[in-house]
Structure formats: C-alpha cells, structure tokens
Design an enzyme around this catalytic site. Sequence first.
Site, PDB file in Angstrom:
ATOM      1  N   SER A  92       0.820  -1.210   0.000  1.00 15.35           N
ATOM      2  CA  SER A  92       0.000   0.000   0.000  1.00 15.35           C
ATOM      3  C   SER A  92       0.857   1.264   0.000  1.00 15.35           C
ATOM      4  CB  SER A  92      -0.908   0.027   1.230  1.00 15.35           C
ATOM      5  OG  SER A  92      -1.758  -1.096   1.244  1.00 15.35           O
ATOM      6  N   MET A  93       0.224   2.391  -0.325  1.00 21.01           N
ATOM      7  CA  MET A  93       0.899   3.677  -0.232  1.00 21.01           C
ATOM      8  C   MET A  93       1.375   3.887   1.201  1.00 21.01           C
ATOM      9  SD  MET A  93      -1.548   6.226  -2.441  1.00 21.01           S
ATOM     10  CE  MET A  93      -0.520   7.648  -2.000  1.00 21.01           C
TER      11      MET A  93
END
Length: 369
Positions: A92-93
């Site tokens: 994920s970011m």
Amino acid sequence: MSTETDLEREAARLRAKLAQSLVDAGALADPAWRAAFENVPRHKCVPYFYDHAGRRIAADDPETCDQWLSTVHENRQLVTHRTDGSATSSSSMPSLMATMLEALQVTDGMRVLEVGAGTGYNAALLAHRLGAENVVTIDVSPDITGPARERLAATGQRPLVVTGDGAFGWPDRAPYDRIVVTCRLRAVPTDLLRQLSEDGFVLAPLGNALARIRRTGDHTAEGAFLPGGAFFMPLRHGADDGKPARRPALPETVGRATRLPAAAIAGNDFRFLVSIAVPGLTWQYDLDGERRPTGTRVWAPDGSIADLKADGTVTETGPRGLWSLLEGLYDTFLGADTPGPERYGVTINGDAQRVWLDSPGGEGWLLTR
C-alpha cells in the site's frame, strides 16, 4: 549500486526522506511510528513490483534496479503479485499505511492481528513498534505468506506468519487488542469481532474508506468511518479469487441523457457511497489531457454494465439498470449535502450489518458478504 554497502546507505537515506515527507503531509505524527518507517527496510520487503504495463521492476534486473530502489521509497502503491494477469496483492501507499497505523492507537505490549500479509512490510512496521511476539499476520495464499516470511526475516523481524482465510482470524493467539485489515471488506467477519479483547477494535476498509469498529457485546458492534479514501484489493477466501469480473459486452442501445456526470463518479465521497450501496463494481475511465474523466464503463459481477460517453449520454444493459441505480444514489448524495465518509457509521447486530448516514436511525444500507 556498486556495493551492498552503497545500496544500504542509499536505502537508509531514501527511507529518511520518505518518513519526512509523511510527517510534512500530516500522515505521520507519532515518533514511534516515524522511527519504524525510518528503520524498517522497505526495499527488503519489495524486491520487485509490476508497473502499469505489467513489466517487472526488480532489484535483480540491471536495467530496472535504479528505478526499483527509488520507486520503492516513493509514496506509491506497488503491485507485487499477479494471478493470470490480474493484480492480487500489493504494497500500500506508505501514507495510507501511516494513517492506518496511527489510527490503531496502540500502546506498548498490545497484541495485533493483521489480515492480509502482503509483502510483510506492514507487519515489519508493527513488529518494530510492538515487538514481533505481539504480531500475527495472515494471508490465504502460500505464494504470499512464504515470501513474506522470508522478507520479514531479512528485515530482522519475525512475527508469526500464518497461511489461512483471514475472515476466520487466528484464534490461537486471541484475544487481540487490535485487528487491522489491509484488504477491502464487504462486511466485517464476525469471527474477527469475537477475537477482540474487551477494549479492542477492528480497523478495516469497508468499501472505499476505513472504519474503526468496537465490539459492544457478544454479537454486537458499533463503528465510525474515518475521513478520506482507502482503496484496497478485496479480501480473498481462496488462492484464486479476488480477480475483477470480466467485462460484459457493451450495450448497443441508443444512449440517453444522464444527470450523473463522469466527474462525480471520480470523486471519492460519492464513490464511497457507491462502494457501500453497490459493492463489487469494476470501473474503466476515459481521461482528457489533464487526466480528468470524460467517460466511463462500469459493470457488476451479475453482468450488468453501463457505458457513459464523452457526449454525456449513457447506455446500460443486463439484469439491473446499473446506471439508473447510480443516478438514484447521486440524488441521495446531493440531497444529503455531499457527505464524506466521516459522516457514516456502521452497526452490527448478529448477522445484520448496516452502514448509516449521520445517525443509526438515518438512511442506511445493509452490507452483504
């Protein structure tokens, strides 16, 4: 990098730069979590990823290794696993990871279950903060958990990595003070709620936003959504599921005017409502030179599909009038003064789960698994 020492030195510099950017953006405030981002080597958890064209960008590829190292330390989501051409796992970011980790509101010694092992990077951050003995991470596929276990060891962290259906949690180490879900849910698995400590909560993406849900009884729970969006791949119950539905044939009927513009579909607040009320949709956009949507195709697993063209007309076909359904939700959205996720909550009573707007007695939508 000419030597392994050079690589580690550059990676440490890039980690510090990334952590500072998260602090500057307001995503990272707790010094303990900042220390985790500065010290846990993300590059050891993400030795390769796939770009938008499906090309493998890897540490062991001389042609892409420099791009790999710099991109791994950017605030970007990275696709790390593909099944039959479809993305089925990602890292994920970092800004979203930081937001979720801080939203867990942990203190020393808390026990955490993570559903969705991914690359192992998030579990490594948790283990750095809480101690590896207090962290369990679970994923359905051995193709995910095997590499995650090895990469975690490479970071110096060894939490328990379990292969299994995350919807059932891992009761062997329960109760947990926190359960964090890093994959999108349609409804909250009740097994997870039963594995919480008395004061514990689940933090999970329901639709396109994060919900913090506390158990209030043996079969009941209440929660509220956090501001902003949270886009995750869906929870997989088997090693081969989670892929988007194949696009049905486009409608061949004459188009009609619509009161729902493409720009509204791209906005997170409306898309959150859609993700709750009509889950499981797949979207394709047409974009102009400034990457603003001018048209879209959207379809559901039941074969319903709608096609919005740049001239503002739409066609639809299938078992449901999908675009007509979205237009009705847009009327609700506008009538409620365009609410963001923070105005919604969720109530769980046995098998019934309901997301509501503004108050438990307000307009609501039942969640279906």
